[in-house]
Design an enzyme around this catalytic site. Structure first.
Site, PDB file in Angstrom:
ATOM      1  N   LYS A 111      -1.066   5.357 -26.430  1.00 31.84           N
ATOM      2  CA  LYS A 111      -1.367   5.195 -25.034  1.00 31.84           C
ATOM      3  C   LYS A 111      -0.913   6.509 -24.492  1.00 31.84           C
ATOM      4  CE  LYS A 111      -3.487   2.489 -21.671  1.00 31.84           C
ATOM      5  NZ  LYS A 111      -4.059   1.470 -22.139  1.00 31.84           N
TER       6      LYS A 111
HETATM    7  P1  NAD Z   1      -9.798   1.814 -12.688  1.00 29.91           P
HETATM    8  O1  NAD Z   1      -9.213   2.966 -12.418  1.00 29.91           O
HETATM    9  O2  NAD Z   1     -11.210   1.851 -12.972  1.00 29.91           O
HETATM   10  O3  NAD Z   1      -9.626   0.713 -11.585  1.00 29.91           O
HETATM   11  C1  NAD Z   1      -8.527   0.322 -10.935  1.00 29.91           C
HETATM   12  C2  NAD Z   1      -8.705  -0.180 -10.015  1.00 29.91           C
HETATM   13  O4  NAD Z   1      -7.316  -0.898  -9.449  1.00 29.91           O
HETATM   14  C3  NAD Z   1      -9.023   0.400  -8.692  1.00 29.91           C
HETATM   15  O5  NAD Z   1      -9.975  -0.198  -7.921  1.00 29.91           O
HETATM   16  C4  NAD Z   1      -7.925   0.642  -7.741  1.00 29.91           C
HETATM   17  O6  NAD Z   1      -8.160   0.848  -6.445  1.00 29.91           O
HETATM   18  C5  NAD Z   1      -7.126  -0.605  -8.017  1.00 29.91           C
HETATM   19  N1  NAD Z   1      -5.775  -0.544  -7.785  1.00 29.91           N
HETATM   20  C6  NAD Z   1      -4.823   0.414  -8.141  1.00 29.91           C
HETATM   21  N2  NAD Z   1      -3.607   0.114  -7.522  1.00 29.91           N
HETATM   22  C7  NAD Z   1      -3.844  -1.164  -7.035  1.00 29.91           C
HETATM   23  C8  NAD Z   1      -3.058  -2.194  -6.395  1.00 29.91           C
HETATM   24  N3  NAD Z   1      -1.604  -1.785  -6.103  1.00 29.91           N
HETATM   25  N4  NAD Z   1      -3.455  -3.230  -6.040  1.00 29.91           N
HETATM   26  C9  NAD Z   1      -4.723  -3.648  -6.014  1.00 29.91           C
HETATM   27  N5  NAD Z   1      -5.679  -2.710  -6.921  1.00 29.91           N
HETATM   28  C10 NAD Z   1      -5.058  -1.669  -7.239  1.00 29.91           C
HETATM   29  O7  NAD Z   1      -9.259   1.206 -13.903  1.00 29.91           O
HETATM   30  P2  NAD Z   1      -9.446   0.311 -14.895  1.00 29.91           P
HETATM   31  O8  NAD Z   1      -9.794   0.918 -16.373  1.00 29.91           O
HETATM   32  O9  NAD Z   1     -10.595  -0.627 -14.457  1.00 29.91           O
HETATM   33  O10 NAD Z   1      -8.131  -0.455 -15.380  1.00 29.91           O
HETATM   34  C11 NAD Z   1      -7.709  -1.599 -14.540  1.00 29.91           C
HETATM   35  C12 NAD Z   1      -6.508  -2.461 -15.720  1.00 29.91           C
HETATM   36  O11 NAD Z   1      -7.432  -2.743 -16.753  1.00 29.91           O
HETATM   37  C13 NAD Z   1      -5.496  -1.463 -15.946  1.00 29.91           C
HETATM   38  O12 NAD Z   1      -4.190  -2.467 -16.313  1.00 29.91           O
HETATM   39  C14 NAD Z   1      -5.990  -1.134 -17.483  1.00 29.91           C
HETATM   40  O13 NAD Z   1      -4.796  -0.893 -18.356  1.00 29.91           O
HETATM   41  C15 NAD Z   1      -6.731  -2.376 -17.839  1.00 29.91           C
HETATM   42  N6  NAD Z   1      -7.588  -2.103 -18.955  1.00 29.91           N
HETATM   43  C16 NAD Z   1      -8.592  -1.305 -18.857  1.00 29.91           C
HETATM   44  C17 NAD Z   1      -9.541  -0.953 -19.854  1.00 29.91           C
HETATM   45  C18 NAD Z   1     -10.781  -0.164 -19.707  1.00 29.91           C
HETATM   46  O14 NAD Z   1     -11.463  -0.019 -20.677  1.00 29.91           O
HETATM   47  N7  NAD Z   1     -10.999   0.454 -18.787  1.00 29.91           N
HETATM   48  C19 NAD Z   1      -9.120  -1.685 -21.184  1.00 29.91           C
HETATM   49  C20 NAD Z   1      -8.225  -2.679 -21.148  1.00 29.91           C
HETATM   50  C21 NAD Z   1      -7.458  -2.800 -19.979  1.00 29.91           C
END
Ligand code: NAD
Length: 421
Positions: A111
């Protein structure tokens, strides 16, 4: 106290190590193996300069951590966020090791992250930061060694800059160095939706197991980015009613259901989901406790803790986010009969299609979206069934079951390879 304040005080790395310890105890893991798997193999910290638009030079800090390489090259996203820390990146890297093992794809866990609020940067500054950060971590990354991907606040454009930076240094185009790229640069069909699609496949399986009819289910989603907004769309396509969603500015709630396409358009126009016509504004803490059947945390770590776990009304929690639930909260939820699909299983669709992308890049191939989604479904359904079998066999919750599967697979691989030299 807000969920963010509580989350800031909980150390994700301590959570990750505690989760591992629980599994290691149950497996009766060899003491030496436990010491090896409890720590990351490599941790790189970089401080790097970036030209800012006003002519000044700013120095940013970033990290790349490789937790374990026993089953293959490191794989894991890069996060841009003001609260990134080395401990957070270590936790996320360890979770990637287990995630790849749960779904049986040949990767270890890695990561990365940069301490930055990217919303404060211009596109030019963001590109400069991305290219210099990637240059700094090139001592670790490469298509055979460590393959980054998007995470919070990073997207396909940023992956394109990373791929280009690496390719410029190599002198030829190396599409397999990152995944989550635009389709025109060797990205995979279905990668953008993969995390959410995989999450929804596991929800469908869990609903079948629980006898929950998704067409009458009410769903709440915390986080409205790549994982959250697409999960909200896909679960409503399954017939469920999404009653609440939120982003970093707060949430909205409408017990009669939100039109997700309209909420996505509203967020694009206003930069927040709040103020959506017909819905009432709620805080992120309130969102977690709304009356619903399925709760999808899709934002950051440590949102469901011992403080609020008992107030959660959902019957099922599907962890699209990494690390949203603490071990203390896990115990409360299990006792209360809440069925939780753990992150290392629930959001593994992202890394699975990243793996498909890498395989396509290395083979100079391109698969259709139908093929990608069918392969993804097969892997997610199988991993869910294997995890559920262990949960029933050992009478443990789904997180412990997923850890038992994953840690054993990684330990077996390490054992077979032996201790060098
Ligand atoms: P992203 O940046 O696209 O979206 C993150 C979202 O969370 C945004 O809408 C933001 O406004 C919101 N956010 C941030 N802080 C917040 C809070 N305190 N309360 C509520 N909402 C909040 O990111 P993503 O890629 O969607 O990632 C989100 C989660 O999913 C993370 O934990 C990430 O590690 C996990 N994840 C993502 C992927 C991927 O392929 N993108 C894969 C596995 C896991």
């Amino acid at each position: 106290m807000t969920t963010e304040h509580v989350a800031a005080r909980i150390n994700a790395w301590e959570v990750a190590q505690r989760q591992f310890d629980l599994a290691a105890d149950r497996l009766g893991l060899d003491a030496g193996m436990r010491l090896v798997l409890r720590e990351p193999r490599r941790e790189l910290t970089v401080h790097f300069p970036v030209h800012m638009d006003d002519g000044s030079v700013a120095v940013f800090a970033g990290y790349r951590v490789q937790h374990n390489l026993g089953r293959g090259p490191a794989k894991g996203g890069i996060r841009y966020h003001q609260d990134v820390s080395l401990d957070e990146v270590k936790a996320l890297a360890m979770w990637m090791t287990w995630k790849c093992a749960v779904v049986g794809i040949p990767y270890g866990g890695g990561k990365g992250g940069v301490i930055v609020d990217p919303k404060q940067l211009s596109q030019k500054e963001l590109e400069g930061l991305t290219r210099r950060f990637f240059t700094e971590i090139e001592v670790l990354v490469g298509p055979e060694k460590d393959i980054p991907a998007p995470d919070v606040n990073t997207n396909s454009q940023i992956m394109a800059w990373m791929m280009d930076t690496y390719s410029m240094h190599a002198g030829y185009t190396v599409p397999g160095v990152v995944t989550g790229k635009p389709i025109s640069l060797g990205g995979s069909e279905g990668r953008n939706e993969a995390t959410a699609r995989g999450c929804v496949y596991t929800i469908v399986e869990a609903a079948r197991h629980l006898g929950l009819d998704l067409t009458t289910a009410r769903v709440a989603v915390q986080g409205f980015g790549n994982a959250g907004s697409i999960a909200a769309r896909l679960i409503s396509e399954e017939g469920a009613t999404v009653v609440a969603v939120s982003d970093s500015t707060g949430g909205i709630h409408d017990p009669s259901g939100l039109d997700i396409a309209k909420v996505i358009a509203w967020k694009q126009e206003h930069g927040t989901v709040q103020g959506f016509p017909g819905a009432s504004d709620v805080s992120n803490a309130e969102l977690l406790e709304v009356d619903c059947d399925v709760l999808i945390p899709a934002a950051l770590e440590s949102q469901i803790t011992s403080r609020n776990a008992a107030n959660i009304k959902a019957r099922m929690i599907a962890e699209a986010a990494n690390g949203p639930t603490t071990p203390d909260a896990d115990e409360i939820l299990f006792k209360n009969g809440v069925f939780l699909i753990p992150d290392i299983l629930c959001n593994a669709g992202g890394v699975t299609v990243s793996y498909f992308e890498w395989v396509q890049d290395l083979n100079r191939d391109h698969w259709s979206e139908v093929v990608v989604n069918a392969k993804l479904k097969e892997i997610m359904v199988k991993a869910f069934a294997e995890t559920l079998d262990v949960a029933r066999r050992d009478d443990v919750n789904m997180r412990t079951a997923a850890y038992l599967l994953a840690v054993k697979r990684v330990a077996d691989a390490m054992e077979l390879r032996g201790l060098y030299p």
